[in-house]
Design an enzyme around this catalytic site. Structure first.
Site, short mmCIF file in Angstrom:
data_model
loop_
_atom_site.label_atom_id
_atom_site.label_comp_id
_atom_site.label_asym_id
_atom_site.label_seq_id
_atom_site.Cartn_x
_atom_site.Cartn_y
_atom_site.Cartn_z
N ASP A 75 21.92 -48.97 39.27
CA ASP A 75 23.37 -48.90 39.24
C ASP A 75 23.78 -47.82 38.26
O ASP A 75 24.24 -48.08 37.16
CB ASP A 75 23.93 -50.26 38.81
CG ASP A 75 25.41 -50.36 39.12
OD1 ASP A 75 25.91 -49.49 39.85
OD2 ASP A 75 26.05 -51.30 38.63
N CYS B 132 57.92 -54.99 22.54
CA CYS B 132 59.21 -54.57 21.96
C CYS B 132 60.32 -55.60 22.14
O CYS B 132 61.41 -55.40 21.64
CB CYS B 132 59.63 -53.24 22.55
SG CYS B 132 60.19 -53.36 24.25
N TYR C 266 13.84 -40.40 42.61
CA TYR C 266 13.34 -41.21 43.72
C TYR C 266 13.31 -40.51 45.07
O TYR C 266 13.00 -41.11 46.07
CB TYR C 266 14.12 -42.51 43.83
CG TYR C 266 15.64 -42.36 43.78
CD1 TYR C 266 16.33 -41.62 44.72
CD2 TYR C 266 16.36 -43.01 42.78
CE1 TYR C 266 17.70 -41.50 44.67
CE2 TYR C 266 17.74 -42.89 42.72
CZ TYR C 266 18.41 -42.13 43.67
OH TYR C 266 19.77 -42.01 43.61
N LYS D 94 21.36 -55.50 48.89
CA LYS D 94 21.97 -55.75 47.58
C LYS D 94 21.80 -57.20 47.15
O LYS D 94 21.66 -58.11 47.98
CB LYS D 94 23.46 -55.41 47.64
CG LYS D 94 23.73 -53.94 47.91
CD LYS D 94 24.28 -53.22 46.72
CE LYS D 94 25.78 -53.10 46.81
NZ LYS D 94 26.35 -52.38 45.69
N GLU E 299 12.14 -50.03 46.24
CA GLU E 299 12.46 -49.56 44.88
C GLU E 299 13.72 -50.25 44.39
O GLU E 299 14.57 -50.63 45.19
CB GLU E 299 12.74 -48.04 44.91
CG GLU E 299 11.59 -47.22 45.40
CD GLU E 299 11.99 -45.76 45.65
OE1 GLU E 299 13.03 -45.33 45.13
OE2 GLU E 299 11.26 -45.09 46.38
N CYS F 64 58.45 -53.60 31.65
CA CYS F 64 59.28 -53.68 30.45
C CYS F 64 60.40 -52.64 30.59
O CYS F 64 60.15 -51.52 31.00
CB CYS F 64 58.42 -53.36 29.23
SG CYS F 64 59.40 -52.91 27.79
N CYS G 151 60.01 -48.98 23.64
CA CYS G 151 58.75 -49.73 23.57
C CYS G 151 57.58 -48.83 23.17
O CYS G 151 57.31 -47.82 23.81
CB CYS G 151 58.47 -50.36 24.93
SG CYS G 151 57.02 -51.40 24.93
N CYS H 203 59.28 -58.43 26.74
CA CYS H 203 58.08 -57.64 26.48
C CYS H 203 57.44 -58.06 25.16
O CYS H 203 58.11 -58.10 24.13
CB CYS H 203 58.46 -56.17 26.45
SG CYS H 203 57.14 -55.12 25.86
N LYS I 222 17.40 -50.67 43.26
CA LYS I 222 18.61 -49.86 43.48
C LYS I 222 19.33 -49.78 42.14
O LYS I 222 19.89 -50.76 41.66
CB LYS I 222 19.51 -50.50 44.54
CG LYS I 222 20.71 -49.62 44.86
CD LYS I 222 21.45 -50.11 46.08
CE LYS I 222 22.49 -49.12 46.57
NZ LYS I 222 23.30 -48.48 45.56
S1 IVH Z 1 17.47 -43.10 47.88
C1 IVH Z 1 19.94 -41.08 51.63
N1 IVH Z 1 16.75 -44.74 46.04
O1 IVH Z 1 22.25 -45.51 46.07
C2 IVH Z 1 20.09 -41.77 50.35
N2 IVH Z 1 19.06 -44.25 46.22
O2 IVH Z 1 23.95 -45.76 48.50
C3 IVH Z 1 18.81 -41.80 49.62
N3 IVH Z 1 20.43 -45.40 44.57
O3 IVH Z 1 23.94 -42.49 45.93
C4 IVH Z 1 19.00 -42.42 48.33
N4 IVH Z 1 18.82 -46.43 43.54
O4 IVH Z 1 22.87 -43.25 43.83
C5 IVH Z 1 17.79 -44.12 46.61
N5 IVH Z 1 15.92 -46.16 44.45
C6 IVH Z 1 16.95 -45.55 45.00
C7 IVH Z 1 18.27 -45.72 44.55
C8 IVH Z 1 19.30 -45.06 45.19
C9 IVH Z 1 20.12 -46.23 43.57
C10 IVH Z 1 21.82 -45.01 44.86
C11 IVH Z 1 22.04 -43.53 44.92
C12 IVH Z 1 22.80 -43.29 46.16
C13 IVH Z 1 23.21 -44.63 46.59
C14 IVH Z 1 23.22 -44.69 48.08
#
Ligand code: IVH
Length: 690
Positions: free
Chosen positions: A130, A427, A241, A330, A126, A442, A447, A424, A128
């Site tokens: 952000d 000022c 998820y 990552k 899946e 400064c 200021c 500065c 990840k």
């Molecule tokens: S599963 C036991 N699935 O990653 C942890 N986490 O480093 C199970 N995150 O705090 C998490 N996408 O915020 C999972 N598809 C995804 C994710 C995901 C982002 C984040 C989540 C978590 C952090 C863990």
């Protein structure tokens, strides 16, 4: 279905019928919300949908007692709270083991296969996201609690805020014979779309509000609001998820989890989640997502692999901080090259000068980057960053972009070396720089960049202790133009204060009294309150022991200050720079005129001159102290130092390499000390004065 409009027009409306109609409408709206937000496949036009909402709203207005808290009309945010309460998680919210390279992914797979004794493992891959992890708890199909991750054990209660997000159903739906469970604990990620984030920041820029550094911060800031109405205005989205508890329904695989959550009306990202039959396929999927990452509407920073079979997960279990059955692979951080057009200097509220690179705008991970912090002078020199350089800029997804390094091969010779200014930019006051060049401050008391902070510091407990003059009040006073520098605090009149927001007669009186009382504070409090860089409460007190009045301190030379045991060269130059600034002197004078006592009960070192009438000559090298420091120490204790040895000389301090002076001292039979003896001698005399 009964026509709801008829119900509205009838005067003797049957409550029972209204209730039925409301239920039907709510159900219809929930379903269409689901089609629109979760499946992204609406079957009603926006206009038709709005009409359903209007009908429901009208009925609920007419029968307020029939309005339920989880009605779709309630997703606009309730009343603000005073703080976010905390909620324990049913099971800890852990993090993920994170890796950046393929071999580590293979190791992970190997370990899993060995521990499970299997040839091949299916993984769910899946994106990840952000964003910000959240937990949703549904009891009997209704959203009862939503929480942030917090410290993993306990999160913040953000239920009221989560309820404003249209993609989060307040009530689960049952479909295809699968009823929602009695209790469901699910986790997912709240995020903001990149273009919505950009729009939000544009709005904020127009309104003069501070910008969010990235979509994640914007999402987090929006969710952690005390006023749900603010959250309701923010474009937030969710992907679920993970199922943590599901009473009354069990799952076999992660694949099934994702499928079923959708059926209950919860949004998952099936489109970008892939079931992989082995680790090679999973690695390919990582490559694929890395390639399409820039075309996605939201920010992702890697791929999460989860073992698909839940029984396998159970067998593997958890480490302290993360599960053994999942891994985050990552993406490499995003870097782009661009050039530095200029370096600007920002003055923060505490007077710290920060160099900021103004970049030729460049898009990194969907966000236009035109500025990057260079942190401080030391950093600029360490990386040898010059104006005009082509540089590698990184946006790690979660932080403000920064300059990784200059591409020196691209230098043409027209680049300029940059130095933080001595004055500065706000000022014009002198700037003092720490020896390691990591902090430039400064010294201007007037200021504008620092005024608010200076006022609240001035009024703080260790300073002039003016209750009621905190940071908020300081902001109001500065914004209203009533306070232009610290001395204007003593010019404030009752009518000025009464004109301000939230200031009643009582609070005004209290504040004026506190200001008046502060005039009796002693010199030590006053020196601390002035906010001379690096002079905290303790040093302010030490200075008071050595200087009877503020005038004596103002006149003190750097050498004199340096001769005080606890004062090093940086503090000494900070103090002299501060008092060399005419604007600072003027403000102090105005406060004196206003009646500040600046009395000094701590002055004790006046007559402490145990070495009065004693003269010293130094010869050879000193190792512990510099020659200057040694001389100052002697002078601070009332002694004299001279360059040549005579019969008037009392002591000769001789270090390695001493020559003719030592010889002469021996001839005259004077007292001779080596450095170690001199140190002991000085320390013995200093102790007498303490
Ligand atoms: S599963 C036991 N699935 O990653 C942890 N986490 O480093 C199970 N995150 O705090 C998490 N996408 O915020 C999972 N598809 C995804 C994710 C995901 C982002 C984040 C989540 C978590 C952090 C863990």
């Amino acid at each position: 279905m009964k026509k709801t409009t008829d119900l509205l027009s009838r005067s003797n409306n049957d409550k029972q019928e209204a209730k039925k109609a409301i239920n039907t409408l709510q159900e219809q709206i929930r379903y269409h919300n689901y089609r629109y937000y979760v499946l992204d496949d609406p079957v009603l036009s926006d206009g038709e949908f709005d009409r359903l909402m209007v009908k429901l709203q009208a009925l609920e207005d007419k029968f307020p007692e029939l309005q339920s808290p989880d009605s779709p009309t309630q997703q606009v945010g309730g009343a603000p709270g005073t703080e976010l309460s905390s909620v324990p998680h049913p099971t800890p919210m852990l993090s993920l083991q994170t890796v950046y390279d393929k071999d580590e992914v293979k190791n992970f797979d190997k370990r899993c296969r060995e521990n499970l004794n299997k040839e091949d493992i299916q993984y769910m891959a899946e994106p990840k996201y952000d964003g910000l992890a959240v937990e949703l708890i549904y009891d009997k199909g209704r959203l009862s609690i939503a929480a942030t991750r917090g410290d993993g054990q306990t999160g913040e209660n953000i239920t009221a805020n989560i309820k404003t997000i249209k993609e989060v159903p307040l009530v689960l739906i049952g479909q295809e014979g699968i009823a929602p469970p009695d209790r469901l604990v699910v986790r997912g990620e709240i995020y903001m779309l990149l273009d919505e984030f950009k729009q939000l920041n544009e709005q904020r820029a127009k309104a003069g509000e501070p910008l969010f550094a990235n979509p994640r911060n914007a999402a987090a800031g929006s969710l952690r609001q005390l006023d749900p109405k603010v959250t309701a205005q923010r474009p937030l989205h969710i992907f679920l998820y993970q199922v943590v508890q599901s009473e009354g329904h069990s799952f076999k695989t992660q694949f099934e989890v994702l499928q079923t959550l959708t059926k209950w009306g919860l949004k998952v990202n099936r489109e970008k989640s892939q079931l992989c039959s082995g680790i090679e396929e999973a690695i390919d999927y990582h490559q694929h997502l890395a390639q399409i990452r820039d075309s996605l509407k939201y920010e992702i920073d890697g791929v999460v692999y989860k073992i698909n079979l839940l029984s396998d997960r159970q067998e593997l279990g958890f480490r302290t901080r993360n599960p053994r059955w999942a891994l985050a692979y990552k993406f490499k951080p995003r870097q782009m090259t661009t050039s530095i057009k200029a370096i600007e200097v920002q003055v923060g509220r505490t007077g710290v000068l920060t160099p900021v690179a103004i970049l030729e705008p460049v898009r990194i991970s969907g966000v236009e980057v035109s500025r990057a912090s260079l942190h401080n002078q030391s950093e600029i020199e360490r990386k040898d960053i010059r104006i005009g350089d082509t540089v590698l800029v990184e946006r790690a997804g979660d932080v403000i972009p920064y300059v990784v390094k200059p591409i020196t091969e691209k230098r043409t010779g027209s680049e300029h070396i940059f130095h933080l200014p001595d004055q500065c930019p706000v000022c014009g006051s002198e700037v003092i720089m720490s020896e390691d060049k990591k902090k430039a401050l400064c010294t201007g008391i007037t200021c504008e960049a620092q005024l608010r902070k200076r006022i609240s510091h001035f009024a703080s407990k260790g300073g002039m202790d003016i209750e009621g003059l905190g940071e908020k009040m300081a902001v109001q006073l500065v914004n209203s133009g009533m306070v232009k520098d610290l001395s204007s605090i003593y010019q404030l009149q009752e009518t000025d204060l009464l004109a301000m927001e939230r200031m009643a007669e009582k609070s005004t009186d209290n504040l004026l009294q506190a200001i008046e009382a502060s005039k009796d504070k002693n010199l030590s409090n006053f020196l601390f309150a002035l906010g001379i860089p690096i002079v905290g409460e303790h040093l302010a007190r030490v200075l008071c022991e050595y200087f009877a009045t503020i005038d004596d301190l103002m006149k003190a030379s750097q050498d004199k200050l340096f001769s005080i045991k606890e004062i090093g060269p940086e503090v000494a130059s900070s103090i002299t720079a501060f008092f060399a600034n005419p604007k600072n002197l003027q403000v102090i004078e105005e406060m004196r005129q206003a009646g500040l006592s600046m009395s000094n009960p701590y002055y004790t070192k006046e007559s402490f001159q145990p070495l009065a009438g004693t003269s010293f000559v130094f010869t050879g090298t000193l190792e512990h102290w510099t020659r200057d420091k040694a001389k100052q120490l002697v002078e601070s204790l009332g002694g004299r130092t001279t360059n040549s040895v005579s019969k008037e000389t009392n002591y000769v301090v001789a270090g390695p390499g001493a020559g003719s002076k030592l010889q002469k001292a021996e001839e005259l039979n004077l007292s001779i000390m080596n450095e170690q003896e001199f140190i002991q001698f000085i320390e013995k005399h200093q102790k007498k004065g303490q």
